[in-house]
Enzyme design. Structure first.
Site, PDB file in Angstrom:
ATOM      1  N   VAL A 165       0.827  -1.214   0.000  1.00 42.94           N
ATOM      2  CA  VAL A 165       0.000   0.000   0.000  1.00 42.94           C
ATOM      3  C   VAL A 165       0.858   1.260   0.000  1.00 42.94           C
ATOM      4  CG1 VAL A 165      -2.057  -0.991   1.016  1.00 42.94           C
ATOM      5  CG2 VAL A 165      -0.183  -0.282   2.504  1.00 42.94           C
ATOM      6  N   LYS A 216       7.842  -8.317  -4.057  1.00 44.81           N
ATOM      7  CA  LYS A 216       7.810  -7.019  -3.373  1.00 44.81           C
ATOM      8  C   LYS A 216       9.141  -6.260  -3.556  1.00 44.81           C
ATOM      9  CE  LYS A 216       7.146  -3.775  -0.398  1.00 44.81           C
ATOM     10  NZ  LYS A 216       6.138  -3.121   0.358  1.00 44.81           N
ATOM     11  N   ARG A 256       5.819   4.536 -25.732  1.00 44.39           N
ATOM     12  CA  ARG A 256       6.296   3.458 -24.858  1.00 44.39           C
ATOM     13  C   ARG A 256       7.367   3.928 -23.871  1.00 44.39           C
ATOM     14  NH1 ARG A 256       4.860   1.726 -29.550  1.00 44.39           N
ATOM     15  NH2 ARG A 256       6.831   2.227 -30.545  1.00 44.39           N
ATOM     16  N   GLY A 267      13.590   8.825  -0.650  1.00 41.39           N
ATOM     17  CA  GLY A 267      13.414   8.606   0.787  1.00 41.39           C
ATOM     18  C   GLY A 267      12.320   7.609   1.089  1.00 41.39           C
ATOM     19  N   CYS A 270      10.853   2.308   2.277  1.00 41.58           N
ATOM     20  CA  CYS A 270      10.652   1.158   1.382  1.00 41.58           C
ATOM     21  C   CYS A 270      11.612   1.212   0.211  1.00 41.58           C
ATOM     22  CB  CYS A 270       9.228   1.153   0.879  1.00 41.58           C
ATOM     23  SG  CYS A 270       8.035   1.388   2.189  1.00 41.58           S
ATOM     24  N   PHE A 335       9.561  13.240   3.269  1.00 47.70           N
ATOM     25  CA  PHE A 335      10.254  12.428   2.267  1.00 47.70           C
ATOM     26  C   PHE A 335       9.568  12.453   0.905  1.00 47.70           C
ATOM     27  CE2 PHE A 335       7.637   8.656   3.449  1.00 47.70           C
ATOM     28  CZ  PHE A 335       7.459   8.054   2.220  1.00 47.70           C
ATOM     29  N   ARG A 343      10.816  10.547   8.162  1.00 48.50           N
ATOM     30  CA  ARG A 343      11.751   9.429   8.270  1.00 48.50           C
ATOM     31  C   ARG A 343      12.438   9.152   6.932  1.00 48.50           C
ATOM     32  NH1 ARG A 343       8.308   4.775  10.557  1.00 48.50           N
ATOM     33  NH2 ARG A 343       6.967   5.573   8.931  1.00 48.50           N
TER      34      ARG A 343
HETATM   35  N1  SAJ Z   1      10.321   9.908  -5.991  1.00 50.49           N
HETATM   36  C1  SAJ Z   1      11.068  10.649  -6.921  1.00 50.49           C
HETATM   37  N2  SAJ Z   1      10.634  10.702  -8.219  1.00 50.49           N
HETATM   38  C2  SAJ Z   1       9.502  10.064  -8.622  1.00 50.49           C
HETATM   39  C3  SAJ Z   1       8.752   9.310  -7.695  1.00 50.49           C
HETATM   40  C4  SAJ Z   1       9.185   9.239  -6.368  1.00 50.49           C
HETATM   41  O1  SAJ Z   1      12.096  11.245  -6.587  1.00 50.49           O
HETATM   42  O2  SAJ Z   1       9.183  10.190  -9.818  1.00 50.49           O
HETATM   43  C5  SAJ Z   1      10.788   9.817  -4.587  1.00 50.49           C
HETATM   44  C6  SAJ Z   1       9.800  10.412  -3.584  1.00 50.49           C
HETATM   45  O3  SAJ Z   1       9.961  11.801  -3.475  1.00 50.49           O
HETATM   46  C7  SAJ Z   1      10.193   9.667  -2.322  1.00 50.49           C
HETATM   47  C8  SAJ Z   1      10.606   8.283  -2.829  1.00 50.49           C
HETATM   48  O4  SAJ Z   1      10.855   8.448  -4.219  1.00 50.49           O
HETATM   49  O5  SAJ Z   1      11.321  10.274  -1.710  1.00 50.49           O
HETATM   50  C9  SAJ Z   1       9.583   7.193  -2.607  1.00 50.49           C
HETATM   51  O6  SAJ Z   1       8.274   7.651  -2.909  1.00 50.49           O
HETATM   52  P1  SAJ Z   1       7.177   6.729  -3.626  1.00 50.49           P
HETATM   53  O7  SAJ Z   1       5.942   7.508  -3.769  1.00 50.49           O
HETATM   54  O8  SAJ Z   1       7.754   6.157  -4.876  1.00 50.49           O
HETATM   55  O9  SAJ Z   1       6.997   5.477  -2.658  1.00 50.49           O
HETATM   56  P2  SAJ Z   1       6.618   5.184  -1.113  1.00 50.49           P
HETATM   57  O10 SAJ Z   1       7.888   4.879  -0.395  1.00 50.49           O
HETATM   58  O11 SAJ Z   1       5.729   6.207  -0.534  1.00 50.49           O
HETATM   59  O12 SAJ Z   1       5.729   3.833  -1.294  1.00 50.49           O
HETATM   60  C10 SAJ Z   1       6.272   2.743  -2.035  1.00 50.49           C
HETATM   61  C11 SAJ Z   1       5.222   2.236  -3.016  1.00 50.49           C
HETATM   62  N3  SAJ Z   1       5.874   1.344  -3.979  1.00 50.49           N
HETATM   63  C12 SAJ Z   1       5.766   1.539  -5.309  1.00 50.49           C
HETATM   64  O13 SAJ Z   1       5.191   2.468  -5.799  1.00 50.49           O
HETATM   65  C13 SAJ Z   1       6.442   0.506  -6.167  1.00 50.49           C
HETATM   66  C14 SAJ Z   1       4.121   1.489  -2.273  1.00 50.49           C
HETATM   67  O14 SAJ Z   1       3.209   0.877  -3.177  1.00 50.49           O
HETATM   68  C15 SAJ Z   1       4.717   0.407  -1.377  1.00 50.49           C
HETATM   69  O15 SAJ Z   1       3.718  -0.259  -0.609  1.00 50.49           O
HETATM   70  C16 SAJ Z   1       5.655   1.086  -0.408  1.00 50.49           C
HETATM   71  O16 SAJ Z   1       6.701   1.715  -1.169  1.00 50.49           O
HETATM   72  C17 SAJ Z   1       6.233   0.014   0.514  1.00 50.49           C
HETATM   73  O17 SAJ Z   1       5.701  -0.158   1.642  1.00 50.49           O
HETATM   74  O18 SAJ Z   1       7.115  -0.728   0.090  1.00 50.49           O
END
Ligand code: SAJ
Length: 432
Positions: A165, A216, A256, A267, A270, A335, A343
């Protein structure tokens, strides 16, 4: 068999919403947590984390008597383990996963396990962790059979079902997302599907435990690799004097191609963590995954290098006399956008290093937080957006919170902007 009593071990960002979800379907849920403060709070019908809709769900579940928290394990028909699996610091340059919380959970539930019970590991885990959990349970309970030795005839069934999630959308995604169910035997999977079908409307897709663990890790590594690609492009474009935001939006017009967005680093608990679980198991094979981690971890340093460049530029022009004259405002410390979670935040990491570099204590603007924790307030002064823009000579845009997306910044001649999210400036690097 039906699962009437469900125990959720670890009442954090995943365990508590999952416990509340089962309780909302009129299952009796026993939440087990090592933190007395958390347990007391939940038993008052309150929550200790920020997640939309969760407060009502937990309050109702507790008041109706379906959810109760405790620090001591009690008998149940199913146990869901949702404890942290952080990284361990070690002497090498590849961190290893720390499975001690899973082991502690196994030891705590083992005495109350009985024939017919189901144990599910939900925590994001390295490949082999579910088998290890079953082994720890078997060591504690030699009177019971487990699937590693008895397959479908085991007394206790064990499966891995990773949570997937998105923070901020947990309540909806818990119901709607498909679930990957990896049983240690087909009976384990079958029972786990039956349990999740209590509230999951998505499909429950069955595989084995090792594949479920790897699914995962693969999802989050895929995202990390894609963000690393965007971050690398941003550094290349800065050298070549190309607007990376325009570049990506043009490339994404290809039917594509779908490049993600660069930022100040990656950050959260995960995406910045899970890829290491693959690298630490297969260090010689996981080359792209490791490189992506290193690129994304380098990005905050790169941003601070740009700050250093601005300081040199300003001092050469005589606008500042020493490092204390540089007043930096950090817009956003969480983050990612529109959450309050500090965190593992690369933005917070950048803000916290500014004083260590000898510059004045920076201003921090974080619309989702009223008071900084003391370790943060020692290094960053929380101010309003307006105050930050008025007082700073360098503005660091770190998080694309909606408050910043809605504001059009206008800078004076003496102010510099480092826009890591492409909200205000066209150029990635600093603009005058
Ligand atoms: N980020 C970027 N550029 C982007 C997208 C994200 O720099 O284009 C950065 C965000 O600012 C952040 C980090 O990546 O610092 C992570 O953000 P996120 O929105 O990609 O992910 P999380 O950590 O909030 O949640 C993720 C999700 N995984 C995926 O989208 C594959 C969520 O579905 C998982 O359940 C969660 O990790 C987890 O618990 O593992």
């Amino acid at each position: 068999m039906s699962f009437e009593i469900i125990s959720v071990v670890g009442l954090g960002y995943i365990g508590l919403p999952t416990a509340a979800m089962f309780a909302s379907r009129k299952k009796r849920v026993i939440g087990l947590d090592v933190n007395q403060h958390t347990v007391d709070k939940i038993n008052r019908g309150e929550i200790h984390i920020v997640e939309p809709e969760l407060d009502i769900l937990v309050h109702t579940a507790v008041m109706e008597g379906f959810l109760r928290a405790t620090t001591v394990a009690e008998a149940a028909d199913a146990f869901l383990i949702a404890v942290p699996t952080p990284l361990k610091k070690n002497s090498g340059d590849i961190p290893d996963p720390d499975l001690s919380y899973i082991q502690a959970a196994a030891v705590s539930i083992a005495p109350v396990l009985k024939k017919g019970d189901l144990v599910i590991l939900e925590s994001t885990s390295p490949v082999g962790a579910t088998e290890q959990l079953a082994e720890w349970l078997a060591q504690e309970r030699s009177d019971l059979n487990f699937p590693q030795t008895h397959g479908d005839n085991a007394d206790v069934n064990v499966a891995h079902c990773p949570e997937r999630v998105l923070p901020g959308h947990v309540v909806r995604e818990l119901v709607e997302n498909d679930r990957v169910i990896g049983g240690m035997s087909s009976k384990c999977s079958e029972k786990a599907v039956q349990l999740y079908k209590t509230f999951v409307k998505g499909e429950c897709v069955v595989t084995n435990a090792r594949s479920a663990e790897m699914v995962k890790l693969t999802e989050n590594s895929c995202r990390d690799v894609q963000i690393a690609f965007a971050n690398e492009l941003s550094i290349i474009c800065d050298k070549l004097d190309i607007d990376v935001w325009e570049l990506i939006s043009l490339a994404n017009r290809h039917p594509r191609i779908n490049i993600l967005q660069p930022g100040p680093g990656v950050g959260g608990h995960c995406i910045a963590v899970d890829p290491w679980f693959i690298v630490s198991k297969t260090p010689n094979e996981a080359k792209i995954i490791r490189a992506a981690r290193e690129i994304n971890d380098f990005k905050p340093h790169w941003v601070l290098q740009r700050l250093e460049e601005i300081f040199i530029d300003l001092s050469e022009k005589g606008h500042v006399n020493d490092r204390q004259d540089l007043k930096v405002a950090c817009l956003g410390l969480a983050f990612k956008a529109d959450i309050d979670d500090l965190r593992e935040s690369p933005s917070l990491g950048i803000a916290m290093k500014i004083m260590d570099l000898g510059f004045a204590k920076p201003y921090g603007v974080e619309p989702n937080i009223n008071v900084f924790p003391s370790d943060v307030s020692d290094k960053v002064t929380l101010v309003s957006y307006e105050e930050a823009i008025c007082s700073a000579n360098v503005i660091l845009l770190l998080v694309d919170h909606k408050e910043f997306r809605e504001n059009k910044i206008s800078l004076s001649e003496q102010q510099f902007l480092i826009d890591t999210r492409g909200l205000y400036s066209k150029r990635f690097s600093y603009v005058k």
